[in-house]
Write a protein that holds these residues in place. Structure first.
Motif, short mmCIF file in Angstrom:
data_model
loop_
_atom_site.label_atom_id
_atom_site.label_comp_id
_atom_site.label_asym_id
_atom_site.label_seq_id
_atom_site.Cartn_x
_atom_site.Cartn_y
_atom_site.Cartn_z
N LEU A 5 0.82 -1.21 0.00
CA LEU A 5 0.00 0.00 0.00
C LEU A 5 0.86 1.26 0.00
N LEU A 6 2.01 1.17 0.64
CA LEU A 6 2.91 2.32 0.71
C LEU A 6 3.81 2.45 -0.52
N GLY A 7 3.85 1.42 -1.36
CA GLY A 7 4.66 1.48 -2.57
C GLY A 7 5.87 0.59 -2.58
N ALA A 8 6.02 -0.27 -1.58
CA ALA A 8 7.15 -1.21 -1.56
C ALA A 8 6.91 -2.32 -2.58
N SER A 9 8.00 -2.89 -3.05
CA SER A 9 7.93 -4.01 -3.99
C SER A 9 8.01 -5.31 -3.20
N LEU A 46 9.17 3.92 7.33
CA LEU A 46 9.69 3.61 5.99
C LEU A 46 9.57 4.88 5.15
N PRO A 47 10.50 5.82 5.32
CA PRO A 47 10.37 7.11 4.64
C PRO A 47 10.45 7.03 3.11
N ILE A 68 14.02 2.72 12.07
CA ILE A 68 13.62 3.34 10.80
C ILE A 68 14.40 2.64 9.70
N LEU A 69 13.70 2.23 8.65
CA LEU A 69 14.32 1.50 7.54
C LEU A 69 14.13 2.32 6.26
N GLU A 70 15.25 2.77 5.69
CA GLU A 70 15.18 3.63 4.51
C GLU A 70 15.27 2.86 3.20
N HIS A 71 16.17 1.88 3.11
CA HIS A 71 16.38 1.15 1.86
C HIS A 71 16.67 -0.30 2.18
N LEU A 72 15.92 -1.22 1.54
CA LEU A 72 16.11 -2.65 1.77
C LEU A 72 15.96 -3.40 0.47
N ARG A 91 20.10 2.94 6.82
CA ARG A 91 20.06 3.75 5.60
C ARG A 91 19.98 2.89 4.35
N SER A 92 20.73 1.79 4.31
CA SER A 92 20.69 0.91 3.15
C SER A 92 21.24 -0.45 3.53
N VAL A 93 20.50 -1.49 3.18
CA VAL A 93 20.98 -2.85 3.44
C VAL A 93 20.52 -3.76 2.30
#
Length: 124
Positions: A5-9, A46-47, A68-72, A91-93
């Motif tokens: 719903l938020l736009g994650a794949s 999830l910004p 807070i998870l920015e990039h996964l 920030r990124s993982v």
């Protein structure tokens, strides 16, 4: 569903068979209430949801109010727990591992050796 719903794949569910019965199974995602008790709170955690990608057969567990998870980019299993009072910004993982495999119960387990909650679903 909330992540999508938020736009994650998030990879779509696929049909698996456990003890002869079909079940749709997508990536196993657990968002603990202390991480995001609502969709509004999940947006804050999830910004950049468009930077979240979860492959089929992956599992993700997120726990902790300060997380807070920015990039996964997940292909496998990831469990992140931020304890009480801990502020953790990822920030990124990128995760590439074997993940968690769901295994059908044996006949003996299905006949009573396994706990009831496992016998109901047919796998562990």
């Amino acid at each position: 569903v909330q992540l999508q719903l938020l736009g994650a794949s998030v990879a779509p569910a696929r049909e698996r068979h456990w003890r002869g019965g079909p079940q749709l199974m997508g990536p196993a995602v657990v968002l603990w209430p202390d991480f995001a008790p609502s969709l509004a709170e999940l947006r804050k955690k999830l910004p950049a949801p468009e930077c979240i990608s979860i492959a089929a057969d992956s599992s993700l567990e997120l726990r902790g109010s300060g997380l807070i998870l920015e990039h996964l980019d997940l292909q496998g299993a990831l469990r992140v727990v931020a304890g009480p009072g801990v502020a953790l910004r990822i920030r990124s993982v990128t995760v590439r591992n074997r993940g968690r495999e769901f295994v059908a119960l044996s006949d003996a387990e299905q006949d009573g050796e396994a706990p009831e909650e496992l016998r109901i679903r047919g796998y562990r």
